[in-house]
Design an enzyme around this catalytic site. Structure first.
Site, PDB file in Angstrom:
ATOM      1  N   ARG A   1      52.264  28.206  27.852  1.00  0.00           N
ATOM      2  CA  ARG A   1      53.024  27.933  26.643  1.00  0.00           C
ATOM      3  C   ARG A   1      52.495  28.788  25.477  1.00  0.00           C
ATOM      4  NH1 ARG A   1      52.245  21.495  26.770  1.00  0.00           N
ATOM      5  NH2 ARG A   1      50.285  22.216  27.701  1.00  0.00           N
TER       6      ARG A   1
ATOM      7  N   LYS B   1      47.362  24.053  23.214  1.00  0.00           N
ATOM      8  CA  LYS B   1      46.260  23.248  23.745  1.00  0.00           C
ATOM      9  C   LYS B   1      45.035  23.323  22.832  1.00  0.00           C
ATOM     10  CE  LYS B   1      46.052  21.023  26.756  1.00  0.00           C
ATOM     11  NZ  LYS B   1      46.331  19.573  26.709  1.00  0.00           N
TER      12      LYS B   1
ATOM     13  N   TYR C   1      47.445  20.513  19.725  1.00  0.00           N
ATOM     14  CA  TYR C   1      46.945  19.324  20.411  1.00  0.00           C
ATOM     15  C   TYR C   1      45.425  19.396  20.450  1.00  0.00           C
ATOM     16  CZ  TYR C   1      51.605  18.122  22.192  1.00  0.00           C
ATOM     17  OH  TYR C   1      52.930  17.761  22.292  1.00  0.00           O
TER      18      TYR C   1
ATOM     19  N   HIS D   1      43.241  16.011  21.361  1.00  0.00           N
ATOM     20  CA  HIS D   1      42.753  15.008  22.329  1.00  0.00           C
ATOM     21  C   HIS D   1      41.222  14.909  22.270  1.00  0.00           C
ATOM     22  CE1 HIS D   1      46.774  14.640  23.993  1.00  0.00           C
ATOM     23  NE2 HIS D   1      46.830  15.948  24.150  1.00  0.00           N
TER      24      HIS D   1
ATOM     25  N   GLU E   1      49.088  15.105  18.481  1.00  0.00           N
ATOM     26  CA  GLU E   1      49.245  13.828  19.186  1.00  0.00           C
ATOM     27  C   GLU E   1      49.030  12.593  18.328  1.00  0.00           C
ATOM     28  OE1 GLU E   1      44.862  14.893  19.816  1.00  0.00           O
ATOM     29  OE2 GLU E   1      46.778  15.984  19.805  1.00  0.00           O
TER      30      GLU E   1
ATOM     31  N   SER F   1      55.349  14.310  26.601  1.00  0.00           N
ATOM     32  CA  SER F   1      55.288  13.099  27.423  1.00  0.00           C
ATOM     33  C   SER F   1      56.530  12.996  28.298  1.00  0.00           C
ATOM     34  CB  SER F   1      55.169  11.862  26.525  1.00  0.00           C
ATOM     35  OG  SER F   1      53.957  11.867  25.809  1.00  0.00           O
TER      36      SER F   1
ATOM     37  N   ASP G   1      53.811  -3.157  32.304  1.00  0.00           N
ATOM     38  CA  ASP G   1      53.457  -3.029  30.897  1.00  0.00           C
ATOM     39  C   ASP G   1      53.108  -4.421  30.375  1.00  0.00           C
ATOM     40  OD1 ASP G   1      54.083  -0.504  28.786  1.00  0.00           O
ATOM     41  OD2 ASP G   1      53.825  -2.464  27.841  1.00  0.00           O
TER      42      ASP G   1
ATOM     43  N   SER H   1      52.039  -6.842  33.271  1.00  0.00           N
ATOM     44  CA  SER H   1      50.868  -6.409  34.035  1.00  0.00           C
ATOM     45  C   SER H   1      49.694  -7.367  33.875  1.00  0.00           C
ATOM     46  CB  SER H   1      50.441  -5.013  33.573  1.00  0.00           C
ATOM     47  OG  SER H   1      49.355  -4.541  34.349  1.00  0.00           O
TER      48      SER H   1
ATOM     49  N   VAL I   1      49.435   5.446  30.648  1.00  0.00           N
ATOM     50  CA  VAL I   1      48.916   4.594  29.585  1.00  0.00           C
ATOM     51  C   VAL I   1      48.507   5.447  28.386  1.00  0.00           C
ATOM     52  CG1 VAL I   1      47.124   2.935  28.969  1.00  0.00           C
ATOM     53  CG2 VAL I   1      48.100   2.932  31.268  1.00  0.00           C
ATOM     54  N   LEU I   2      48.819   4.976  27.184  1.00  0.00           N
ATOM     55  CA  LEU I   2      48.421   5.697  25.975  1.00  0.00           C
ATOM     56  C   LEU I   2      48.022   4.727  24.876  1.00  0.00           C
ATOM     57  CD1 LEU I   2      48.234   8.340  24.280  1.00  0.00           C
ATOM     58  CD2 LEU I   2      50.597   7.893  23.575  1.00  0.00           C
TER      59      LEU I   2
ATOM     60  N   ASP J   1      44.525  13.713  29.706  1.00  0.00           N
ATOM     61  CA  ASP J   1      44.186  14.354  28.428  1.00  0.00           C
ATOM     62  C   ASP J   1      43.333  13.446  27.554  1.00  0.00           C
ATOM     63  OD1 ASP J   1      45.138  16.931  28.457  1.00  0.00           O
ATOM     64  OD2 ASP J   1      47.134  16.396  27.770  1.00  0.00           O
TER      65      ASP J   1
ATOM     66  N   VAL K   1      46.024  17.036  36.562  1.00  0.00           N
ATOM     67  CA  VAL K   1      46.136  18.274  35.778  1.00  0.00           C
ATOM     68  C   VAL K   1      46.261  17.926  34.297  1.00  0.00           C
ATOM     69  CG1 VAL K   1      47.543  20.316  35.331  1.00  0.00           C
ATOM     70  CG2 VAL K   1      47.128  19.561  37.693  1.00  0.00           C
ATOM     71  N   ALA K   2      45.390  18.504  33.496  1.00  0.00           N
ATOM     72  CA  ALA K   2      45.299  18.123  32.084  1.00  0.00           C
ATOM     73  C   ALA K   2      46.344  18.801  31.203  1.00  0.00           C
ATOM     74  CB  ALA K   2      43.898  18.432  31.554  1.00  0.00           C
ATOM     75  N   ASN K   3      47.050  19.771  31.727  1.00  0.00           N
ATOM     76  CA  ASN K   3      48.121  20.410  30.946  1.00  0.00           C
ATOM     77  C   ASN K   3      49.367  20.528  31.818  1.00  0.00           C
ATOM     78  OD1 ASN K   3      46.803  22.405  32.513  1.00  0.00           O
ATOM     79  ND2 ASN K   3      47.560  24.046  31.206  1.00  0.00           N
TER      80      ASN K   3
END
Length: 372
Positions: free
Chosen positions: A15, A75, A94, A96, A118, A134, A198, A220, A239-240, A270, A298-300
């Site tokens: 990107r 990133k 971003y 994180h 974020e 997302s 959730d 949940s 989850v965030l 992330d 994978v983080a990206n």
């Protein structure tokens, strides 16, 4: 203002912070835009496309960081990039930070003004600069999980949609936010057996009304999560907690009960991941196996569909970039409290409370940065 975009250097990150169209919006307002040579090539944006809208192509990242008043990235800056940041320079990308103390300390040391996509908010309490990625990651999580389930990739050899006479694969999605919603759409589209977990009653009602009988939408609990994980073919962690490290909801003990060849896709990686056994991977080497369970972390993830992701990201980041360039960062943040919530590091201080809490660092209220 001089605004610069370097070529992303994270593993398999294709990107770019500014598209030619975005660069053109900035130059049309009288700002100088610097773009590292070939920064956009991997999304089909060539040097001449940037030059056609008035941007200047420069040869190195060092020149981008050395000349720019604001650096626009995708990133988090890698170590070599963090070393080039300077006091008072604006970093808009971003970050994180909560699971990344090394990056956090480097940004503190730099004295830069670090605005994280974020944690920028909106009137509805959402995260508009995180949302498009997302959406992409949620949709990709099912693609990635389906591929990892193939026997040749270490999986159980299960087709998520099944075929007549053979049951579909079981997909469990932990979290019903933007990632979870988009993952569910894709999994349902493949005719998988989908369960979404959730704890937010409003979210549960929204999901139930939207998906009706196409998915099971359940409150949940630890006991339920343990049972569903044990039975699942694919578990997606969606989850965030804004700005904070993700909670470890699936323990190593739970993992040991899963079927051999089952797959987990941790979209929360992330922010540190929501599986106890998660560790960040790359598109070059996306999976590993623990207790017979294939992990995709994978983080990206959105970098794998870089053109779609870049344009979706620029649609939401550009308006704020224009305001920062037009007004200066301090006035832009004063005028927009939601943008102000993106300020994570300023003048060597942490201005994002979840980051300070998770890393055990002192917290400085954002208002302190906006005085004077």
């Amino acid at each position: 203002m001089i605004v610069g975009t370097p070529k992303e250097i994270k593993n398999h990150e294709y990107r770019v912070g500014l598209t030619p169209e975005s660069a053109g919006e900035l130059t049309a307002r009288g700002h100088e835009v610097l773009v590292e040579t070939n920064a956009g090539r991997d999304i089909g944006a060539l040097n001449e496309d940037y030059e056609a809208v008035g941007a200047k192509i420069v040869g190195t990242a060092e020149e981008i960081f050395g000349r720019s008043e604001m650096v626009v990235k995708v990133k988090e800056p890698q170590a070599v990039e963090r070393a080039m940041l300077r006091e008072g320079q604006i970093l808009y990308t971003y970050l994180h930070l909560a699971p990344d103390p090394e990056q956090t300390h480097d940004l503190i040391k730099s004295g830069a003004v670090c605005i994280a996509y974020e944690t920028v908010t909106d009137n509805s309490g959402g995260l508009p600069l995180l949302k498009p990625m997302s959406q992409v990651a949620g949709r990709m999580s099912v693609q990635a999980g389906a591929a990892a389930l193939e026997k040749a990739h270490g999986g159980r050899g299960v087709l998520l949609g099944g075929v007549p006479g053979v049951a579909p694969g079981k997909v469990v999605i932990i979290g019903g936010g933007v990632v979870g919603f988009n993952a569910a759409q894709m999994a349902i589209g493949l005719h998988a057996d989908v369960t979404i977990l959730d704890r937010n009653p409003v979210t549960l009602e929204r999901l139930e009304n939207h998906f009706e009988s196409s998915a099971k939408v359940i409150y949940s609990t630890n006991a339920l999560l343990e049972r569903l994980v044990m039975e699942a073919d694919l578990v997606i962690g969606a989850v965030l907690i804004p700005g904070a490290a993700a909670p470890k909801l699936v323990t190593r003990e739970m993992l040991s009960t899963m079927q051999e060849g089952a797959v987990i896709v941790d979209v929360a990686i992330d922010q540190g991941g929501c599986f106890e056994t998660s560790k960040a991977t790359t598109h070059a080497d996306p999976t590993y196996v623990v207790d017979g369970v294939v992990h995709y972390c994978v983080a990206n993830m959105p970098g794998g569909v870089a053109r779609t992701s870049t344009y979706a990201l620029n649609n939401v980041t550009l308006p704020h970039a224009l305001r920062i360039a037009d007004k200066g960062w301090k006035q832009a943040l004063r005028d927009d409290r939601h943008l102000a919530n993106g300020l994570n590091v300023w003048n060597g201080l942490i201005t994002c409370e979840p980051v300070s809490r998770d890393l055990g660092l002192d917290y400085t209220p954002i208002d302190n940065a906006l005085k004077g």
